[in-house]
Design a protein around this motif. Sequence first.
Motif, short mmCIF file in Angstrom:
data_model
loop_
_atom_site.label_atom_id
_atom_site.label_comp_id
_atom_site.label_asym_id
_atom_site.label_seq_id
_atom_site.Cartn_x
_atom_site.Cartn_y
_atom_site.Cartn_z
N PHE B 230 0.83 -1.21 0.00
CA PHE B 230 0.00 0.00 0.00
C PHE B 230 0.87 1.26 0.00
CE2 PHE B 230 -3.99 -2.01 2.15
CZ PHE B 230 -4.14 -2.80 1.03
N TRP B 231 1.90 1.25 0.85
CA TRP B 231 2.77 2.41 0.99
C TRP B 231 3.47 2.72 -0.33
CZ3 TRP B 231 8.30 2.13 1.05
CH2 TRP B 231 8.93 3.30 1.45
N ARG B 232 3.84 1.65 -1.05
CA ARG B 232 4.56 1.87 -2.31
C ARG B 232 3.67 2.44 -3.40
NH1 ARG B 232 10.09 -0.04 -3.20
NH2 ARG B 232 9.68 0.95 -5.18
N ILE B 233 2.34 2.26 -3.29
CA ILE B 233 1.45 2.90 -4.27
C ILE B 233 1.71 4.40 -4.24
CG2 ILE B 233 -0.93 3.36 -4.93
CD1 ILE B 233 -1.69 0.75 -3.52
N ARG B 234 1.76 4.95 -3.00
CA ARG B 234 2.02 6.39 -2.85
C ARG B 234 3.43 6.74 -3.33
NH1 ARG B 234 4.12 9.32 1.73
NH2 ARG B 234 3.60 7.73 3.25
N LYS B 235 4.41 5.92 -2.91
CA LYS B 235 5.81 6.24 -3.21
C LYS B 235 6.10 6.12 -4.70
CE LYS B 235 7.45 7.44 0.64
NZ LYS B 235 8.10 8.75 0.80
N ASP B 236 5.35 5.27 -5.41
CA ASP B 236 5.59 5.07 -6.84
C ASP B 236 4.72 5.99 -7.69
OD1 ASP B 236 7.41 3.17 -6.10
OD2 ASP B 236 6.08 1.47 -6.44
N GLY B 237 4.14 7.03 -7.08
CA GLY B 237 3.42 8.02 -7.87
C GLY B 237 1.92 7.85 -7.89
N GLY B 238 1.36 7.16 -6.91
CA GLY B 238 -0.09 7.03 -6.82
C GLY B 238 -0.64 5.93 -7.69
N LEU B 239 -1.96 5.74 -7.64
CA LEU B 239 -2.61 4.72 -8.47
C LEU B 239 -2.32 5.01 -9.93
CD1 LEU B 239 -6.05 4.51 -6.67
CD2 LEU B 239 -4.31 2.73 -6.72
N TYR B 240 -2.12 3.93 -10.70
CA TYR B 240 -1.75 4.07 -12.11
C TYR B 240 -2.94 4.59 -12.91
CZ TYR B 240 -0.10 2.67 -16.72
OH TYR B 240 0.30 2.65 -18.02
N ALA B 241 -2.72 5.71 -13.61
CA ALA B 241 -3.82 6.33 -14.37
C ALA B 241 -3.82 5.88 -15.82
CB ALA B 241 -3.70 7.84 -14.30
N GLY B 242 -2.72 5.32 -16.29
CA GLY B 242 -2.59 4.98 -17.71
C GLY B 242 -1.39 5.70 -18.28
N THR B 243 -1.04 5.39 -19.53
CA THR B 243 0.05 6.11 -20.16
C THR B 243 -0.40 7.55 -20.43
OG1 THR B 243 -0.73 5.36 -22.29
CG2 THR B 243 1.00 4.06 -21.28
N PRO B 244 0.54 8.51 -20.51
CA PRO B 244 0.15 9.91 -20.71
C PRO B 244 -0.83 10.09 -21.87
CG PRO B 244 2.48 9.75 -20.32
CD PRO B 244 1.98 8.35 -20.37
N SER B 245 -0.66 9.32 -22.97
CA SER B 245 -1.55 9.52 -24.13
C SER B 245 -2.99 9.05 -23.79
CB SER B 245 -1.03 8.74 -25.33
OG SER B 245 -0.95 7.38 -25.03
N THR B 246 -3.12 7.88 -23.12
CA THR B 246 -4.47 7.42 -22.80
C THR B 246 -5.12 8.33 -21.78
OG1 THR B 246 -3.60 5.93 -21.11
CG2 THR B 246 -4.03 4.99 -23.28
N VAL B 247 -4.32 8.89 -20.85
CA VAL B 247 -4.90 9.79 -19.86
C VAL B 247 -5.46 11.02 -20.57
CG1 VAL B 247 -4.39 11.31 -17.93
CG2 VAL B 247 -3.40 9.03 -18.00
N ALA B 248 -4.66 11.58 -21.51
CA ALA B 248 -5.10 12.77 -22.24
C ALA B 248 -6.40 12.48 -22.99
CB ALA B 248 -4.02 13.21 -23.20
N GLU B 249 -6.46 11.27 -23.61
CA GLU B 249 -7.65 10.87 -24.34
C GLU B 249 -8.88 10.87 -23.45
OE1 GLU B 249 -7.95 6.83 -26.35
OE2 GLU B 249 -6.22 7.76 -27.34
N LYS B 250 -8.72 10.22 -22.27
CA LYS B 250 -9.85 10.11 -21.34
C LYS B 250 -10.28 11.48 -20.83
CE LYS B 250 -10.11 5.52 -20.91
NZ LYS B 250 -11.22 4.61 -20.76
N GLU B 251 -9.27 12.33 -20.53
CA GLU B 251 -9.60 13.66 -20.01
C GLU B 251 -10.38 14.42 -21.09
OE1 GLU B 251 -7.93 15.11 -16.80
OE2 GLU B 251 -7.98 12.95 -16.45
N GLY B 252 -10.00 14.21 -22.36
CA GLY B 252 -10.67 14.86 -23.46
C GLY B 252 -12.13 14.47 -23.58
N GLU B 253 -12.40 13.18 -23.25
CA GLU B 253 -13.77 12.67 -23.34
C GLU B 253 -14.70 13.40 -22.38
OE1 GLU B 253 -13.80 8.47 -22.71
OE2 GLU B 253 -12.47 8.13 -24.41
N ARG B 254 -14.13 13.89 -21.29
CA ARG B 254 -14.98 14.44 -20.22
C ARG B 254 -15.56 15.79 -20.60
NH1 ARG B 254 -14.62 12.30 -14.73
NH2 ARG B 254 -14.23 10.15 -15.25
#
Lengths: 164, 254
Positions: B230-254
């Motif tokens: 659990f602690w390493r989720i935070r230390k490794d940058g939080g829950l995985y959101a996806g690759t930068p391109s897929t994140v941008a895509e999803k944010e665009g959908e909103r």
Amino acid sequence: MADEGKHEKSEGEEQSLDRRQFFVRVGLGSLAVAGLGTAVFAYQYLAPNVLYEPSPIVNAGKPGGYPPDSVTLDPATGIFVVREAEGFFALSAVCTHLGCLTAWKPELGIIACPCHGSKFNRDGTKITGPAPRPLPWLRMWLSDEGDLMVDRSNLIAAREFVRI
Amino acid sequence: MAKTLTTYLDELRDSRVWRSIFRSGPGQSNLHHALVVQSNVFLHLFSVKARKRVLDFGVTWYLGALTFGSFLVLVITGVLLMLYYHPSVPLAYTDMKDLQFVVSSGVFLRNLHRWSAHAMVLLVFAHMFKVFYRGAYRPPREFNWVIGVVLLLITLFLSYTGYLLPWDQLAYWAVTVGSNIASAVPVFGHHIRFLMLGGNLVNANALLRFYVLHCMILPLTAIFFIAIHFWRIRKDGGLYAGTPSTVAEKEGER
């Protein structure tokens, strides 16, 4: 300053240790010895010295109790006592695959393992796997009282019958 | 009504006793929320912030949290079952039968323990597949994947050691077979089996060893690795959101 000192040492006398390196090595060495000792003690502690397990030597009763040409399983001790025309012999009933108790199938005339389907002839030879080896023959003898005795820890070559 | 409740809660959070325990006190600011998480020994394992999208059901299917939930159910029901179970050859089977037929709610707790155990194995696998196919195991999260594999093994060992405890035919032969599989390890196989069973046969020593492993050693090891996981989720940058391109895509959908 510290750097300069190290340089002089490494150029001049490469083999010799300074005081700090010496103590680091002594410390690491004693930690390694202690770790090894702990591992040995842990192993010795975890391996019991006295076992309250049943004796490997089993009394299989009077030979007359076994009808001619029969295979009898004693599930408590995991042995087959087989009586054939040539005489008696004892077979381990513990499957050589993963240690399940095999059973005599009189309707098929074979020994079969319920766990993974290995099949054996009544003399222990393998018919089908996955068992890697035949069922071993166990040393059998007649006691002074006339009982059949079996040593489960003593495997013998096949076809050594006890003749009565 | 809602307003009064909030006021009551705020007053409670501002009281001396509450503040002596939780420190953060009343407040609704982001800083305050962050402080609540940061100053709590359990919550501080987690990030103080997360992307809203990452908390959507579709992203993780909450499989990790569900696995942890089934682990908690197993700990609670397991401790309760321990109150009636003696890990000894003459008593183990009858104690299990007593739990089924004599103890009030015994059959419910036993079945809850059994089904949660099955669910936990299933959820661990589902969680690992989800992480794998989303690519969430990739750097910088590769070591947390390794810890996840350790937790998978602990889960399987917990299932295996628990299997012996009813001391019925299924238990006996499953452990006979399992311990013989362990003895197939090159060179040390027979030593491993001997140490595992505390003898040459599945017997009283084996039952006691499996009980101690199942109720003490493996759960404590699991808790230790779960905390790191659990602690390493935070230390490794939080829950995985996806690759930068897929994140941008999803944010665009909103």
